[in-house]
Design an enzyme around this catalytic site. Sequence first.
Site, PDB file in Angstrom:
ATOM      1  CG  HIS A  23      41.065  43.630  42.478  1.00  0.00           C
ATOM      2  ND1 HIS A  23      40.854  43.509  43.821  1.00  0.00           N
ATOM      3  CD2 HIS A  23      41.087  42.371  42.006  1.00  0.00           C
ATOM      4  CE1 HIS A  23      40.751  42.234  44.140  1.00  0.00           C
ATOM      5  NE2 HIS A  23      40.910  41.521  43.052  1.00  0.00           N
ATOM      6  CG  HIS A  77      40.590  31.697  40.769  1.00  0.00           C
ATOM      7  ND1 HIS A  77      39.295  32.107  40.563  1.00  0.00           N
ATOM      8  CD2 HIS A  77      41.172  32.693  41.508  1.00  0.00           C
ATOM      9  CE1 HIS A  77      39.113  33.274  41.141  1.00  0.00           C
ATOM     10  NE2 HIS A  77      40.235  33.651  41.714  1.00  0.00           N
ATOM     11  CD  GLU A  79      40.337  37.796  40.825  1.00  0.00           C
ATOM     12  OE1 GLU A  79      40.264  36.971  41.759  1.00  0.00           O
ATOM     13  OE2 GLU A  79      40.210  39.029  40.977  1.00  0.00           O
ATOM     14  CG  ASP A  81      44.971  37.027  40.171  1.00  0.00           C
ATOM     15  OD1 ASP A  81      43.855  36.712  39.722  1.00  0.00           O
ATOM     16  OD2 ASP A  81      45.286  36.852  41.363  1.00  0.00           O
ATOM     17  CG  HIS A 144      37.956  35.107  45.825  1.00  0.00           C
ATOM     18  ND1 HIS A 144      37.755  36.393  45.372  1.00  0.00           N
ATOM     19  CD2 HIS A 144      39.026  34.639  45.142  1.00  0.00           C
ATOM     20  CE1 HIS A 144      38.677  36.698  44.474  1.00  0.00           C
ATOM     21  NE2 HIS A 144      39.464  35.659  44.318  1.00  0.00           N
ATOM     22  CG  ASP A 163      42.956  33.575  44.822  1.00  0.00           C
ATOM     23  OD1 ASP A 163      44.087  33.697  44.334  1.00  0.00           O
ATOM     24  OD2 ASP A 163      41.947  34.099  44.315  1.00  0.00           O
ATOM     25  CE1 TYR A 191      45.553  37.122  48.024  1.00  0.00           C
ATOM     26  CE2 TYR A 191      44.047  35.593  49.082  1.00  0.00           C
ATOM     27  CZ  TYR A 191      44.604  36.133  47.942  1.00  0.00           C
ATOM     28  OH  TYR A 191      44.173  35.703  46.713  1.00  0.00           O
ATOM     29  CG  HIS A 222      48.235  35.306  45.128  1.00  0.00           C
ATOM     30  ND1 HIS A 222      48.646  35.982  44.005  1.00  0.00           N
ATOM     31  CD2 HIS A 222      46.896  35.179  45.007  1.00  0.00           C
ATOM     32  CE1 HIS A 222      47.601  36.243  43.238  1.00  0.00           C
ATOM     33  NE2 HIS A 222      46.528  35.762  43.823  1.00  0.00           N
TER      34      HIS A 222
END
Length: 393
Positions: A23, A77, A79, A81, A144, A163, A191, A222
Amino acid sequence: MRTSLFPDIHWVGYVDWNIRDFHSYKTFRGATYNAYLIQDEKVALIDSVKKPFAANLLENIQECVSLDKIDYVVCNHAEQDHAGALAVIMPQLPNATLVCNARCVDALKGYADISGWKIQTVANGDTLSLGQNTLHFLFTPMVHWPESMMTYVPEKKLLFSMDGFGQHIASSERFDDELPLEFLIEEAKTYYANIVYPYGRQVQTTLEAAAGLEIQMIAPSHGVIWRKNLGAILEQYQKWSTRTVEPKVVILYDTMWESTEQMAQAIYEGVLTVPGVTATLMHVRKTSLTQIATAVMDARCVAMGSATLNTLPMPTMAAVMNYVQGLRLPVEFTVAFGSHGWGRGAVEELTAWFAKVQWNPIGEPVKCKWRPDAETLEKCRNAGQVLGEKARS
Ligand code: FEO
């Protein structure tokens, strides 16, 4: 291919060697989506992967256990990914209950039909025993996303940090002691600058909560797992989340017929006259927003220059303004500069934008018509020197 953190805890995620744009974050070195499997009396999967890699995740899990043995899937999380693959894997895990918080349920509902899933919602501080291991849920809102949480396993002194502390790198190595620390810190900084930076206050709250835990391993969603250099990454997070800036000047510019470039070069020369200050020159049309944000994140001073195109800054400079404003990067002192032809506007726009983002100009912007003459270039050198002195103060 799985890797073990402990005899009963395995990495079962996916290494994405080919992703180059996350993104708009330019992932020049790829990425990983880390998922972990705890094989205890109860079996728990911690997080998942991006949807296209759901089959890889299932294959990795099946190296350890059959799919019907999974009791819990923890979603730290929502999100996509990390949660994108849930829509594929949940129907294939007949005995699994999804464990997450209420805000996470709300977000997951927005992405998939979750009506057939067994779901157990948890509150901050709740625990879930797997047998020899216990999951402690630690809410970290806005680190986040609103539903973000971490999962701590006290028996292993292990924090699944989602994250937090992550890096976007693809590698065959899974642990921080297998790659150079300087490289990892630089990637963690990139990051942080591009994903986490606006949420420094919330990171501070998380660090305070983490300080009360005994932690010997941090397993993010990650990049590599921190098992050796925890002190180093925690120290950096402390610095980044408190918006610490360095004696550094970044000169960002875009140019049409090299006039603004000459001005940028003169500002750079001015900064170089000040000892102890780092100067970085970035042509924004030749540099990714990701690299620019990382450079600006800890710079005390930034000069921004653009030629005027149709009464506005060049489009790439407009993108920089937009991106940096969203990240709320804390530059203290600045100067606008640029060349124009028959119509002006870029420098005026930059000056108005400085007021909006609360960056303090060191004086009047430096402007010229067509080509900078010797006097204009001297003004640029002077501006660079003043910025350098401000950066050092
Ligand atoms: Fe890696 Fe916020 O997802």
